[in-house]
Write a protein that holds these residues in place. Sequence first.
Motif, PDB file in Angstrom:
ATOM      1  N   ALA A  54       0.844  -1.197   0.000  1.00 11.38           N
ATOM      2  CA  ALA A  54       0.000   0.000   0.000  1.00 11.38           C
ATOM      3  C   ALA A  54       0.876   1.242   0.000  1.00 11.38           C
ATOM      4  N   ASN A  55       0.388   2.312  -0.633  1.00  8.89           N
ATOM      5  CA  ASN A  55       1.123   3.581  -0.585  1.00  8.89           C
ATOM      6  C   ASN A  55       0.217   4.761  -0.273  1.00  8.89           C
ATOM      7  N   ASN A  56      -1.076   4.496  -0.030  1.00 10.34           N
ATOM      8  CA  ASN A  56      -1.973   5.552   0.417  1.00 10.34           C
ATOM      9  C   ASN A  56      -3.199   4.930   1.082  1.00 10.34           C
ATOM     10  N   VAL A  57      -3.943   5.765   1.802  1.00  9.58           N
ATOM     11  CA  VAL A  57      -5.154   5.309   2.479  1.00  9.58           C
ATOM     12  C   VAL A  57      -6.203   6.415   2.418  1.00  9.58           C
ATOM     13  N   HIS A  58      -7.421   6.047   2.771  1.00  9.83           N
ATOM     14  CA  HIS A  58      -8.494   7.036   2.950  1.00  9.83           C
ATOM     15  C   HIS A  58      -9.205   6.703   4.250  1.00  9.83           C
ATOM     16  N   THR A  59      -9.951   7.686   4.749  1.00  9.51           N
ATOM     17  CA  THR A  59     -10.692   7.458   5.990  1.00  9.51           C
ATOM     18  C   THR A  59     -12.194   7.659   5.793  1.00  9.51           C
ATOM     19  N   PHE A  60     -12.662   7.486   4.557  1.00  6.15           N
ATOM     20  CA  PHE A  60     -14.100   7.556   4.303  1.00  6.15           C
ATOM     21  C   PHE A  60     -14.781   6.391   5.011  1.00  6.15           C
ATOM     22  N   ARG A  61     -15.929   6.665   5.651  1.00  5.83           N
ATOM     23  CA  ARG A  61     -16.705   5.683   6.414  1.00  5.83           C
ATOM     24  C   ARG A  61     -15.992   5.181   7.667  1.00  5.83           C
ATOM     25  N   MET A  62     -14.930   5.855   8.082  1.00  8.47           N
ATOM     26  CA  MET A  62     -14.292   5.495   9.353  1.00  8.47           C
ATOM     27  C   MET A  62     -14.982   6.254  10.477  1.00  8.47           C
ATOM     28  N   ARG A  63     -14.925   5.670  11.661  1.00 13.76           N
ATOM     29  CA  ARG A  63     -15.588   6.259  12.823  1.00 13.76           C
ATOM     30  C   ARG A  63     -14.635   6.968  13.759  1.00 13.76           C
ATOM     31  N   MET A  64     -13.334   6.871  13.490  1.00 14.29           N
ATOM     32  CA  MET A  64     -12.356   7.440  14.421  1.00 14.29           C
ATOM     33  C   MET A  64     -11.185   8.031  13.638  1.00 14.29           C
ATOM     34  N   PRO A  65     -10.520   9.027  14.223  1.00 15.99           N
ATOM     35  CA  PRO A  65      -9.284   9.513  13.597  1.00 15.99           C
ATOM     36  C   PRO A  65      -8.181   8.463  13.774  1.00 15.99           C
ATOM     37  N   ILE A  66      -7.263   8.409  12.820  1.00 11.41           N
ATOM     38  CA  ILE A  66      -6.187   7.414  12.887  1.00 11.41           C
ATOM     39  C   ILE A  66      -4.832   8.046  12.613  1.00 11.41           C
ATOM     40  N   ASP A  67      -3.798   7.414  13.159  1.00 13.09           N
ATOM     41  CA  ASP A  67      -2.417   7.709  12.778  1.00 13.09           C
ATOM     42  C   ASP A  67      -2.087   6.812  11.594  1.00 13.09           C
ATOM     43  N   VAL A  68      -1.370   7.357  10.637  1.00 14.21           N
ATOM     44  CA  VAL A  68      -0.956   6.611   9.452  1.00 14.21           C
ATOM     45  C   VAL A  68       0.555   6.779   9.301  1.00 14.21           C
ATOM     46  N   ALA A  69       1.278   5.668   9.239  1.00 17.34           N
ATOM     47  CA  ALA A  69       2.721   5.704   8.994  1.00 17.34           C
ATOM     48  C   ALA A  69       2.988   5.013   7.662  1.00 17.34           C
ATOM     49  N   TYR A  70       3.700   5.719   6.792  1.00 15.41           N
ATOM     50  CA  TYR A  70       4.079   5.177   5.489  1.00 15.41           C
ATOM     51  C   TYR A  70       5.478   4.589   5.616  1.00 15.41           C
ATOM     52  N   LEU A  71       5.655   3.338   5.157  1.00 13.18           N
ATOM     53  CA  LEU A  71       6.922   2.628   5.288  1.00 13.18           C
ATOM     54  C   LEU A  71       7.511   2.331   3.913  1.00 13.18           C
ATOM     55  N   ASP A  72       8.830   2.425   3.797  1.00 18.12           N
ATOM     56  CA  ASP A  72       9.470   2.062   2.528  1.00 18.12           C
ATOM     57  C   ASP A  72       9.692   0.554   2.489  1.00 18.12           C
ATOM     58  N   ARG A  73      10.371   0.068   1.466  1.00 18.64           N
ATOM     59  CA  ARG A  73      10.551  -1.379   1.296  1.00 18.64           C
ATOM     60  C   ARG A  73      11.369  -2.015   2.413  1.00 18.64           C
ATOM     61  N   ARG A  74      12.180  -1.212   3.131  1.00 20.03           N
ATOM     62  CA  ARG A  74      12.984  -1.722   4.252  1.00 20.03           C
ATOM     63  C   ARG A  74      12.290  -1.526   5.606  1.00 20.03           C
TER      64      ARG A  74
END
Length: 136
Positions: A54-74
């Motif tokens: 994955a390289n992106n996300v959305h929060t449509f239809r979510m009920r709570m705020p979230i933390d999102v961390a993007y990770l590289d291949r390592r």
Amino acid sequence: MGRWRDGVGELVVGGKTEGRGVRVPLEIAGSYRARTRGLLGRDSLVGAMLLSPANNVHTFRMRMPIDVAYLDRRLVVIAVRTMRPGRLGLPRMRSRHVLEAEAGAMAGWGVRVGVRVEVEAAGAGETHEEAGAAGE
């Protein structure tokens, strides 16, 4: 192992070699169906969820705020964002995996830009490092 399978495991944040790493319960969403479902419709999450690939996300239809961390291949953190419900995150070109958790949780675990994490899948007996190209 070419990719992670749907399941559970542990996220290890920093210091594992010294025995000081923070260990967090982890849900792994490796299939298209599990990645698409993600955290939709949930009121809470114990630990974190790994979406891979994955390289992106959305929060449509979510009920709570979230933390999102993007990770590289390592599995090095390249960006961390907090997203409120109803938002669309921008794709991160170097991102291969995305971690999601309840808003505020990642700061407490030490997840920040430049930190490398490890994923230990339950029952597999291997970490991302031992799996070679797992998740890519």
